[in-house]
Motif scaffolding. Structure first.
Motif, PDB file in Angstrom:
ATOM      1  N   ASP A 108      23.125 -17.593 -53.021  1.00 53.26           N
ATOM      2  CA  ASP A 108      24.185 -16.691 -52.562  1.00 53.26           C
ATOM      3  C   ASP A 108      25.027 -17.372 -51.484  1.00 53.26           C
ATOM      4  O   ASP A 108      26.256 -17.214 -51.441  1.00 53.26           O
ATOM      5  CB  ASP A 108      23.567 -15.398 -52.027  1.00 53.26           C
ATOM      6  N   ALA A 109      24.371 -18.124 -50.621  1.00 52.56           N
ATOM      7  CA  ALA A 109      25.087 -18.847 -49.558  1.00 52.56           C
ATOM      8  C   ALA A 109      26.079 -19.849 -50.148  1.00 52.56           C
ATOM      9  O   ALA A 109      27.220 -19.958 -49.692  1.00 52.56           O
ATOM     10  CB  ALA A 109      24.094 -19.548 -48.647  1.00 52.56           C
ATOM     11  N   MET A 110      25.633 -20.587 -51.167  1.00 45.62           N
ATOM     12  CA  MET A 110      26.528 -21.560 -51.797  1.00 45.62           C
ATOM     13  C   MET A 110      27.663 -20.866 -52.527  1.00 45.62           C
ATOM     14  O   MET A 110      28.806 -21.334 -52.523  1.00 45.62           O
ATOM     15  CB  MET A 110      25.734 -22.462 -52.743  1.00 45.62           C
ATOM     16  N   ARG A 111      27.375 -19.731 -53.129  1.00 48.52           N
ATOM     17  CA  ARG A 111      28.428 -18.958 -53.805  1.00 48.52           C
ATOM     18  C   ARG A 111      29.503 -18.538 -52.809  1.00 48.52           C
ATOM     19  O   ARG A 111      30.710 -18.692 -53.069  1.00 48.52           O
ATOM     20  CB  ARG A 111      27.833 -17.722 -54.472  1.00 48.52           C
ATOM     21  N   ILE A 112      29.068 -18.026 -51.661  1.00 50.61           N
ATOM     22  CA  ILE A 112      30.011 -17.586 -50.632  1.00 50.61           C
ATOM     23  C   ILE A 112      30.803 -18.774 -50.075  1.00 50.61           C
ATOM     24  O   ILE A 112      32.023 -18.692 -49.886  1.00 50.61           O
ATOM     25  CB  ILE A 112      29.264 -16.869 -49.487  1.00 50.61           C
ATOM     26  N   ALA A 113      30.117 -19.875 -49.856  1.00 48.41           N
ATOM     27  CA  ALA A 113      30.789 -21.066 -49.320  1.00 48.41           C
ATOM     28  C   ALA A 113      31.921 -21.516 -50.238  1.00 48.41           C
ATOM     29  O   ALA A 113      33.005 -21.892 -49.776  1.00 48.41           O
ATOM     30  CB  ALA A 113      29.780 -22.192 -49.130  1.00 48.41           C
ATOM     31  N   ASN A 114      31.673 -21.479 -51.547  1.00 50.57           N
ATOM     32  CA  ASN A 114      32.680 -21.921 -52.517  1.00 50.57           C
ATOM     33  C   ASN A 114      33.683 -20.836 -52.873  1.00 50.57           C
ATOM     34  O   ASN A 114      34.658 -21.105 -53.587  1.00 50.57           O
ATOM     35  CB  ASN A 114      31.994 -22.414 -53.792  1.00 50.57           C
ATOM     36  N   ASP A 115      33.458 -19.618 -52.384  1.00 54.42           N
ATOM     37  CA  ASP A 115      34.364 -18.505 -52.675  1.00 54.42           C
ATOM     38  C   ASP A 115      35.572 -18.584 -51.740  1.00 54.42           C
ATOM     39  O   ASP A 115      35.768 -17.756 -50.855  1.00 54.42           O
ATOM     40  CB  ASP A 115      33.631 -17.165 -52.510  1.00 54.42           C
ATOM     41  N   SER A 116      36.373 -19.601 -51.952  1.00 49.84           N
ATOM     42  CA  SER A 116      37.506 -19.875 -51.082  1.00 49.84           C
ATOM     43  C   SER A 116      38.562 -20.641 -51.859  1.00 49.84           C
ATOM     44  O   SER A 116      38.236 -21.446 -52.736  1.00 49.84           O
ATOM     45  CB  SER A 116      37.050 -20.709 -49.875  1.00 49.84           C
ATOM     46  N   ARG A 117      39.813 -20.397 -51.538  1.00 46.67           N
ATOM     47  CA  ARG A 117      40.877 -21.178 -52.177  1.00 46.67           C
ATOM     48  C   ARG A 117      40.985 -22.570 -51.569  1.00 46.67           C
ATOM     49  O   ARG A 117      41.686 -23.435 -52.089  1.00 46.67           O
ATOM     50  CB  ARG A 117      42.209 -20.444 -52.073  1.00 46.67           C
ATOM     51  N   PHE A 118      40.263 -22.784 -50.453  1.00 47.92           N
ATOM     52  CA  PHE A 118      40.280 -24.074 -49.777  1.00 47.92           C
ATOM     53  C   PHE A 118      39.095 -24.942 -50.191  1.00 47.92           C
ATOM     54  O   PHE A 118      38.112 -24.445 -50.737  1.00 47.92           O
ATOM     55  CB  PHE A 118      40.238 -23.881 -48.262  1.00 47.92           C
ATOM     56  N   GLY A 119      39.175 -26.233 -49.886  1.00 44.16           N
ATOM     57  CA  GLY A 119      38.068 -27.133 -50.209  1.00 44.16           C
ATOM     58  C   GLY A 119      38.150 -28.444 -49.452  1.00 44.16           C
ATOM     59  O   GLY A 119      38.101 -29.508 -50.057  1.00 44.16           O
ATOM     60  N   LEU A 120      38.257 -28.367 -48.134  1.00 45.63           N
ATOM     61  CA  LEU A 120      38.328 -29.605 -47.340  1.00 45.63           C
ATOM     62  C   LEU A 120      36.932 -30.089 -46.960  1.00 45.63           C
ATOM     63  O   LEU A 120      36.494 -31.145 -47.386  1.00 45.63           O
ATOM     64  CB  LEU A 120      39.182 -29.393 -46.092  1.00 45.63           C
ATOM     65  N   GLY A 121      36.228 -29.313 -46.146  1.00 40.47           N
ATOM     66  CA  GLY A 121      34.902 -29.730 -45.705  1.00 40.47           C
ATOM     67  C   GLY A 121      33.918 -28.586 -45.715  1.00 40.47           C
ATOM     68  O   GLY A 121      34.198 -27.481 -46.169  1.00 40.47           O
ATOM     69  N   GLY A 122      32.735 -28.864 -45.190  1.00 39.17           N
ATOM     70  CA  GLY A 122      31.687 -27.860 -45.108  1.00 39.17           C
ATOM     71  C   GLY A 122      30.436 -28.482 -44.531  1.00 39.17           C
ATOM     72  O   GLY A 122      30.404 -29.688 -44.241  1.00 39.17           O
ATOM     73  N   GLY A 123      29.412 -27.669 -44.360  1.00 41.62           N
ATOM     74  CA  GLY A 123      28.186 -28.181 -43.771  1.00 41.62           C
ATOM     75  C   GLY A 123      26.951 -27.452 -44.267  1.00 41.62           C
ATOM     76  O   GLY A 123      27.043 -26.329 -44.774  1.00 41.62           O
ATOM     77  N   ILE A 124      25.811 -28.108 -44.123  1.00 44.60           N
ATOM     78  CA  ILE A 124      24.515 -27.522 -44.502  1.00 44.60           C
ATOM     79  C   ILE A 124      23.510 -27.839 -43.409  1.00 44.60           C
ATOM     80  O   ILE A 124      23.375 -28.995 -42.989  1.00 44.60           O
ATOM     81  CB  ILE A 124      24.001 -28.099 -45.840  1.00 44.60           C
ATOM     82  N   PHE A 125      22.793 -26.817 -42.966  1.00 44.71           N
ATOM     83  CA  PHE A 125      21.685 -27.013 -42.027  1.00 44.71           C
ATOM     84  C   PHE A 125      20.377 -26.735 -42.752  1.00 44.71           C
ATOM     85  O   PHE A 125      20.142 -25.625 -43.225  1.00 44.71           O
ATOM     86  CB  PHE A 125      21.820 -26.093 -40.816  1.00 44.71           C
ATOM     87  N   SER A 126      19.539 -27.756 -42.854  1.00 42.40           N
ATOM     88  CA  SER A 126      18.247 -27.643 -43.517  1.00 42.40           C
ATOM     89  C   SER A 126      17.378 -28.819 -43.099  1.00 42.40           C
ATOM     90  O   SER A 126      17.882 -29.935 -42.927  1.00 42.40           O
ATOM     91  CB  SER A 126      18.423 -27.638 -45.042  1.00 42.40           C
ATOM     92  N   LYS A 127      16.084 -28.587 -42.960  1.00 44.44           N
ATOM     93  CA  LYS A 127      15.157 -29.681 -42.648  1.00 44.44           C
ATOM     94  C   LYS A 127      14.821 -30.495 -43.898  1.00 44.44           C
ATOM     95  O   LYS A 127      14.288 -31.601 -43.788  1.00 44.44           O
ATOM     96  CB  LYS A 127      13.878 -29.120 -42.020  1.00 44.44           C
ATOM     97  N   ASN A 128      15.145 -29.955 -45.052  1.00 46.35           N
ATOM     98  CA  ASN A 128      14.904 -30.663 -46.310  1.00 46.35           C
ATOM     99  C   ASN A 128      16.157 -31.476 -46.648  1.00 46.35           C
ATOM    100  O   ASN A 128      17.046 -31.018 -47.359  1.00 46.35           O
ATOM    101  CB  ASN A 128      14.575 -29.667 -47.428  1.00 46.35           C
ATOM    102  N   GLU A 129      16.212 -32.684 -46.122  1.00 41.47           N
ATOM    103  CA  GLU A 129      17.416 -33.513 -46.268  1.00 41.47           C
ATOM    104  C   GLU A 129      17.733 -33.815 -47.725  1.00 41.47           C
ATOM    105  O   GLU A 129      18.899 -33.787 -48.146  1.00 41.47           O
ATOM    106  CB  GLU A 129      17.244 -34.816 -45.485  1.00 41.47           C
ATOM    107  N   LYS A 130      16.699 -34.102 -48.516  1.00 38.79           N
ATOM    108  CA  LYS A 130      16.894 -34.432 -49.932  1.00 38.79           C
ATOM    109  C   LYS A 130      17.554 -33.270 -50.670  1.00 38.79           C
ATOM    110  O   LYS A 130      18.501 -33.457 -51.459  1.00 38.79           O
ATOM    111  CB  LYS A 130      15.556 -34.785 -50.583  1.00 38.79           C
ATOM    112  N   GLN A 131      17.058 -32.065 -50.423  1.00 41.45           N
ATOM    113  CA  GLN A 131      17.622 -30.890 -51.075  1.00 41.45           C
ATOM    114  C   GLN A 131      19.054 -30.639 -50.601  1.00 41.45           C
ATOM    115  O   GLN A 131      19.934 -30.289 -51.400  1.00 41.45           O
ATOM    116  CB  GLN A 131      16.754 -29.662 -50.787  1.00 41.45           C
TER     117      GLN A 131
END
Length: 463
Positions: free
Chosen positions: A383-406
């Protein structure tokens, strides 16, 4: 610095005080045309120089930037309100770009040889094309200029600059720095012009490429004009970058980084963290700490060492930001802190946090250019990724997670943006491509990619 008491076509204002800094006069149409012609003549000589010869001058520009660091940093802060220490960081980044471009151009633009199917030889060359016209914004008054000028000068092109009016002083100082570094005359020219005169530049037969950093609306206008004139363009436009906080994130790191990502450069950054999409499992914890940190920020004089948040660059920009906040609240967003224009001089706006941010609100749909953060609760990672991409824009973004590979896999396969930061916030790195997709524009700068935007990729077939 130019000053004309009869005509004040451009007036620069200190956003900290609201007081006038300087006044400038527009060039005449004849001067604009002559400047373009001289730029082209300078290009004809410059394009034949070796990478080594160009590189020596470009590195000297980096040295001159350091010599003028205090003067340049103070001027940027006075003209657009960024923290003085961040202005100094900007000058350092500009010098790094000069050195990187000078060292790497010969590698990025070297000839390539390919064997053809019929046994013949193919050669690919990267030839400079001529005069490149840049229309640049005020939020990084030196970096935005250096970003496109240095790579294109190393490629062998010449440069015209129409800078944002409120940082005209910075543009003129950069012009003098380039001259002091020994860059041949007319290879870098600042144009003090209005919009109609800008059209004259776009349509001039000697101008071969157009690059714009600005709003999506400006991108639509310039992209259309460049396309009609059949000229290559690069557009780096706005965004409302989403930073995702997953349930295994280091919350302390996420909060600290998110605050910096939202308020760096007074929040006036295209690639700033703007929407914070937090999964339900850690939403309340993140919210409490984030709001507390935003409330604690000291707003004030950007020249003071303990200030964390300076003014918005212009009064009209602050008015627009405040209207976006008010409209978002009117449409259901909840104000957790800030959101009120303070009394006193200057164009200050407090660190502001909104939650219950949903589609249809400016805080969800649009770019808020200032220290306003949108908190959005997500059910889970998908759901988080869906919301992140639910935008007419697409310059940058970020992810916080201890699972770097994922996190890397999410960034690579699912994040629909040109850039992604993992457990970090950054603005630009000279050796990494910079640019976006969708309404955030097209084309790339930095990382060697910018050097190939305005060159003739030429095929030579040898029998």
């Amino acid at each position: 610095m130019e000053n004309n008491t009869k005509t004040k076509d451009i007036i620069t204002i200190n956003p900290t005080t609201g007081k006038e800094l300087s006044a400038y006069q527009y060039m005449t149409d004849d001067v604009v045309k002559t400047t373009i012609e001289k730029s082209h003549d300078a290009f004809l000589k410059w394009k034949g120089q070796s990478f080594e010869s160009r590189g020596k001058i470009i590195k000297t520009i980096g040295i001159e930037l350091q010599k003028h660091k205090s003067e340049l940093a103070e001027l940027m802060t006075n003209e657009m309100g960024k923290l003085l220490k961040q202005s100094e960081q900007e000058v350092d980044l500009c010098t790094t770009i000069c050195n990187y471009s000078a060292d790497q151009a010969s590698e990025f633009l070297k000839n390539e040889t390919r064997e053809l199917q019929d046994g013949k030889k193919g050669i690919i060359t990267y030839a400079p094309i001529g005069v490149i016209y840049g229309i640049q914004p005020w939020n990084y008054p030196s970096y935005q200029v250096i970003r496109y000028t240095i790579t294109n000068l190393m490629a062998g092109n010449s440069i015209l600059l129409k800078h944002a009016a409120n940082v005209t002083g910075t543009a003129k100082l950069l012009e003098s720095i380039f001259e002091a570094a020994g860059l041949p005359k007319h290879l870098f020219s600042v144009l003090l012009i209005n919009h109609d005169q800008s059209d004259l530049v776009v349509n001039h037969k000697l101008v071969r490429g157009i690059t714009l950093t600005g709003s999506p609306k400006a991108g639509e206008i310039i992209g259309e004009k460049a396309g009609k004139a059949l000229k290559k363009s690069v557009l780096e436009l706005g965004s409302n970058d989403a930073y995702i906080v997953l349930d295994d994130a280091d919350i302390e790191l996420a909060v600290k980084t998110s605050v910096m990502g939202r308020i760096y450069n007074n929040g006036e950054t295209c690639i700033a963290a703007k929407r914070f999409v937090v999964v339900e499992a850690v939403y309340e914890t993140f919210k409490d700490e984030f709001v507390k940190a935003m409330k604690a920020l000291k707003m004030g004089d950007p020249m003071a060492s303990d200030t964390k948040l300076g003014p918005i660059a212009r009064e009209d920009l602050r008015d627009t930001l405040h209207e976006q906040v008010q409209q978002s609240v009117k449409k259901g967003a909840k104000l957790l802190c800030g959101g009120e224009i303070p009394d006193g001089d200057g164009y200050f706006y407090p660190a502001t946090v909104l939650e219950q941010v949903t589609p249809g609100q400016p805080a969800y749909d649009d770019e808020l250019f200032g220290p306003v953060a949108s908190l959005i609760k997500a059910k889970d990672e998908d759901d988080a990724m869906r919301i992140a991409n639910d935008s007419r824009f697409g310059l940058g973004g970020g992810i916080f997670s201890k699972n770097e590979k994922q996190a890397i896999e999410l960034a690579e396969k699912y994040f629909d943006t040109g850039m992604v930061f993992i457990n970090a916030f950054g603005t630009a790195y000279p050796n990494m491509p910079f640019g976006g997709v969708k309404d955030s524009g097209f084309g790339r700068e930095h990382g060697g990619f910018g050097m190939k935007e305005f060159v003739n990729i030429k095929s030579i077939m040898v029998g």
